[in-house]
Scaffold this motif. Structure first.
Motif, mmCIF file in Angstrom:
data_model
loop_
_atom_site.group_PDB
_atom_site.id
_atom_site.type_symbol
_atom_site.label_atom_id
_atom_site.label_comp_id
_atom_site.label_asym_id
_atom_site.label_seq_id
_atom_site.Cartn_x
_atom_site.Cartn_y
_atom_site.Cartn_z
ATOM 1 N N PRO A 187 0.823 -1.221 0.000
ATOM 2 C CA PRO A 187 0.000 0.000 0.000
ATOM 3 C C PRO A 187 0.852 1.265 0.000
ATOM 4 O O PRO A 187 2.007 1.285 0.435
ATOM 5 N N GLY A 188 0.209 2.354 -0.469
ATOM 6 C CA GLY A 188 0.769 3.685 -0.268
ATOM 7 C C GLY A 188 0.502 4.122 1.165
ATOM 8 O O GLY A 188 0.397 3.293 2.074
ATOM 9 N N LYS A 240 1.727 13.360 -2.368
ATOM 10 C CA LYS A 240 1.684 12.242 -1.427
ATOM 11 C C LYS A 240 0.671 11.212 -1.907
ATOM 12 O O LYS A 240 -0.439 11.554 -2.293
ATOM 13 N N ASN A 241 1.067 9.949 -1.846
ATOM 14 C CA ASN A 241 0.223 8.873 -2.347
ATOM 15 C C ASN A 241 -0.668 8.353 -1.227
ATOM 16 O O ASN A 241 -0.284 7.478 -0.455
ATOM 17 N N LEU A 242 -1.865 8.921 -1.120
ATOM 18 C CA LEU A 242 -2.795 8.584 -0.036
ATOM 19 C C LEU A 242 -3.841 7.591 -0.540
ATOM 20 O O LEU A 242 -4.480 7.818 -1.565
ATOM 21 N N GLN A 272 -3.246 9.257 -8.591
ATOM 22 C CA GLN A 272 -3.418 10.695 -8.418
ATOM 23 C C GLN A 272 -2.933 11.131 -7.032
ATOM 24 O O GLN A 272 -3.718 11.214 -6.097
ATOM 25 N N PRO A 273 -1.628 11.383 -6.878
ATOM 26 C CA PRO A 273 -1.126 11.838 -5.577
ATOM 27 C C PRO A 273 -1.772 13.157 -5.152
ATOM 28 O O PRO A 273 -2.258 13.931 -5.985
ATOM 29 N N PRO A 343 -10.011 5.478 -5.120
ATOM 30 C CA PRO A 343 -10.688 6.781 -5.142
ATOM 31 C C PRO A 343 -9.684 7.934 -5.124
ATOM 32 O O PRO A 343 -8.657 7.866 -4.443
ATOM 33 N N GLU A 344 -9.984 8.968 -5.911
ATOM 34 C CA GLU A 344 -9.126 10.145 -5.890
ATOM 35 C C GLU A 344 -9.358 10.920 -4.594
ATOM 36 O O GLU A 344 -10.489 11.249 -4.248
ATOM 37 N N MET A 345 -8.282 11.184 -3.892
ATOM 38 C CA MET A 345 -8.394 11.891 -2.608
ATOM 39 C C MET A 345 -8.377 13.397 -2.858
ATOM 40 O O MET A 345 -7.341 14.036 -2.865
#
Length: 347
Positions: A187-188, A240-242, A272-273, A343-345
């Motif tokens: 995981p990120g 940041k890769n959340l 999408q970081p 999902p895009e954060m």
């Protein structure tokens, strides 16, 4: 149907895995330890009761095996080990120490490396040959550019002891020649539920929020960007890769449930970081909205420098984590889960 043995079921990711595995029809046995106040069974019951309240319906229960990654034979007696041999054909090893600073007890290596060795010994003894391991995308350390799912030890400089311990653990399980198949999930940066925000772990992403809240009666949040974040070498453009924990768990359980996807390594990361600037803005909004402690009076330069130094000292342990993330290749993940994108954060 055989059971899957799940470790780390009381942590943020583990409690979601427990819910999703059971909801998907898997038979689950959990290795859990007692706390000072609750038995292992009571700890699991609290988690299951939470999920039942959220779902509004009754949920199946796992078999609870009281044990400890830090104990010889995982703290399991002979009869429990025999039960595992008779009933479990796979393990989903999710337990880990998230400590970023080595302590006197030997963490995070004691849990992440020594614990892995004990888990492997148990698998060898009980005949478990299907191993699923939750690792981390940040095995790449301080590398930049594209990080392939097929890469592991490229001689990279590692940013902290957590990354060191997770790299050692993954190398250890990959060297276990008795396993029939190994599937690795990387995981990120894991954050709370994408729908509810629910989170039980306050590492990494949440530390700046905690620190901003702690000093909110001294420094307005909008002052923190220029002096506080810049001290860490951040410009705000870093990505940041959340990844939200509910998606992460859903992805792992989907992959676990399809043997055609086993034997691969998966970067469970976002294409999408999220920019550090956006994270800073959201933290400021949260403090303004939810914190009723306001600065009593403006700080002079000396006082502000003191608070800045305190913030820096607490964030320093995560400094390697708060940098521009590399690009995590997600080829295997997108091929296996084309209908389950991360999902895009956004804000």
């Amino acid at each position: 149907m055989a059971y899957v043995l799940l470790t780390g079921s009381t942590g943020l990711v583990g409690r979601h895995l427990l819910r999703d595995l059971l909801s998907s029809g898997h038979r689950v046995a959990v290795l859990a330890r007692s706390s000072k106040l609750q038995s292992a069974r009571e700890r699991i019951e609290v988690i299951m009761s939470h999920w039942e309240r959220e779902a509004g319906r009754a949920l199946c229960r796992p078999v609870v095996l009281e044990g400890d990654l830090l104990a010889e034979n995982l703290g399991l007696d002979a009869s429990t080990r025999q039960w595992i041999a008779d009933n479990c054909d796979a393990i989903l090893h999710n337990a880990a120490s998230m400590t970023f600073r080595a302590d006197e007890q030997g963490e995070p290596f004691r849990t992440n490396v020594d614990g892995m060795q004990r888990v492997l010994e148990m698998c060898r003894e009980t005949g478990i040959r299907q191993f699923h391991h939750v690792s981390t995308a940040y095995l790449c350390g301080l590398r930049e550019g594209l990080i392939l799912e097929s890469e592991l030890d490229e001689g990279q400089q590692l940013g902290n002891v957590y990354e060191q311990s997770k790299l050692a653990a993954e190398k250890l399980v990959r060297a276990a020649d008795f396993l029939d198949q190994l599937t690795v999930y990387r995981p990120g940066s894991v954050i709370g539920d994408s729908q509810t925000g629910y989170c039980t772990s306050l590492h990494g992403f949440y530390l700046p929020l905690q620190l901003a809240y702690a000093v909110a009666n001294l420094v307005p949040p909008e002052f923190m960007n220029e002096r506080f974040s810049a001290r860490l070498g951040l410009t705000g453009n870093e990505g940041k890769n959340l990844v939200p924990v509910d998606w992460l768990s859903a992805a792992i359980v989907r992959l676990f449930g399809n043997p055609a996807h086993h034997g691969q390594t998966y970067h469970l990361a976002s294409p999408q970081p999220v920019s550090v600037k956006l994270i800073q803005e959201v933290i400021q909004e949260a403090i303004h909205t939810y914190c009723d402690r306001k600065p009593d009076k403006p700080l002079n330069d000396e006082e502000l420098a003191g608070v800045e130094e305190l913030f820096y000292e607490h964030m320093l342990i995560y400094q390697s984590h708060w940098r521009n993330d590399p690009t995590f290749d997600v080829t295997n993940t997108q091929r296996a889960l084309p209908d389950l994108p991360c999902p895009e954060m956004d804000r």
